[in-house]
Design an enzyme around this catalytic site. Structure first.
Site: not given
Length: 353
Positions: A41, A245
């Site tokens: 990711s 993230h």
């Protein structure tokens, strides 16, 4: 792992899990240079609020930024949720002797990135953060070295002429938890950051031994962790899979760091213009309270755990009751009281097993 968390925990597991790894790669429009982006990711651009498919593969992920700025043809294989097995099974087939450049981040999901964060985000008296971190470190030290060697060996064999850049991971935390929805203690955040450093050290050692260029990003992200004034990493947010993230600024920082390792100019990437991400919808206080209520903190089992940990079950009940109030001020008080109870628990070494 605790049996709580039907909203926060079940949703947070999508940080790494629950995606289909067979989606078609996307291409950047250009014809000069064959560039394959592998990994998880952090390479797929999760966190930029710009999902394009089940693997995410954002146009604002650092591989897409590099390809667009440098005029490279991008084969975007990176996929949210990928571990080393997925790279070997679903991604390295894109490589061949004509591949000029390869970049990747990998390893975080092998050591349970999502599970560790999910467990440690719980109130300390019902979580086993230390146990989850300890298990992750055992995998890192005993299993991951061989997995990384296998991945790096496969890349070297399939793309013998490529420049290969292997990036590490940034520290997520600055020592402060600024969310009503998470209960990270300072000690837990320090352990999580230390685990990141150990993971990066392993990736650096094994990728360098394979003849690749390791890209350190922890220094680049200094001052830009979760809860910093200019954070480049999302806190717990909605949609939940964007959480923890790098955001669009963080991906620009990744692009600037990775570019030199691929023989590309770094300066233009730092100033690369791109539209800002649409603002994430700010969850209402009631929505945040609903998430905490779903932790079921007043269940018999959890109140028993609170008592065993030296946390007054009555105070837990009173705080949770406030989350059901029709008065937003009272709801805020309840959320603050639960945070205070967690901080008191974390400050007492005798409460930790």
């Amino acid at each position: 792992m605790s049996t709580t968390t039907r909203t926060l925990l079940a949703a947070t597991s999508t940080l790494a899990l629950g995606v289909t790894l067979a989606a078609s790669p996307t291409q950047a429009a250009s014809a000069d240079g064959d560039y394959v982006a592998l990994g998880d990711s952090f390479s797929a651009g999760t966190g930029t609020f710009a999902r394009t498919d089940s693997c995410y593969r954002s146009p604002f992920g650092y591989p897409a930024l590099l390809a667009g700025q440098q005029g490279l043809t991008l084969d975007y294989q990176a996929c949210s949720g990928a571990d080393t097995t997925d790279v070997l099974t679903d991604q390295v087939g894109a490589l061949d002797a004509g591949t000029d450049r390869v970049s990747m981040t990998i390893g975080g999901n092998d050591v349970g990135f999502a599970d560790v964060l999910t467990e440690c985000a719980l109130p300390g008296w019902i979580s086993d953060c230390d146990g989850e971190i300890d298990g992750s470190l055992r995998t890192l030290r005993t299993v991951l070295p061989g997995r990384l060697d296998q991945v790096y060996g496969e890349i070297a064999g399939r793309a013998p002429n490529a420049e290969v850049a292997v990036a590490g991971y940034p520290y997520l935390f600055n020592g402060r938890d600024c969310s009503w929805l998470t209960f990270f203690s300072g000690r837990e955040m320090a352990r999580l950051n230390a685990g990141t450093a150990e993971l990066d050290q392993l990736i650096s050692a094994r990728s360098t031994a394979a003849g690749f260029t390791y890209v350190e990003v922890r220094d680049d992200f200094a001052g830009h962790a979760v809860c910093d004034a200019q954070a480049w990493i999302n806190n717990l947010t909605f949609p939940v899979d964007e959480s923890f993230h790098p955001d669009r600024a963080g991906n620009r920082a990744y692009a600037a760091a990775v570019a030199p390792a691929l023989g590309l100019a770094a300066a233009p990437v730092r100033s690369l213009a791109q539209p800002p991400a649409p603002p994430a919808p700010e969850p209402s206080v009631r929505a945040q309270a609903a998430v905490v209520l779903d932790m079921d903190l007043t269940s018999t089992a959890h109140l028993r755990e609170a008592r065993a940990a030296g946390v007054n079950p009555g105070e837990v009940r009173r705080a949770v009751a406030k989350l059901r109030s029709g008065n937003e001020r009272v709801v805020r008080e309840g959320l603050a009281e639960l945070q205070a109870l967690d901080a008191e628990h974390a400050a007492d070494p005798a409460s930790r097993g």
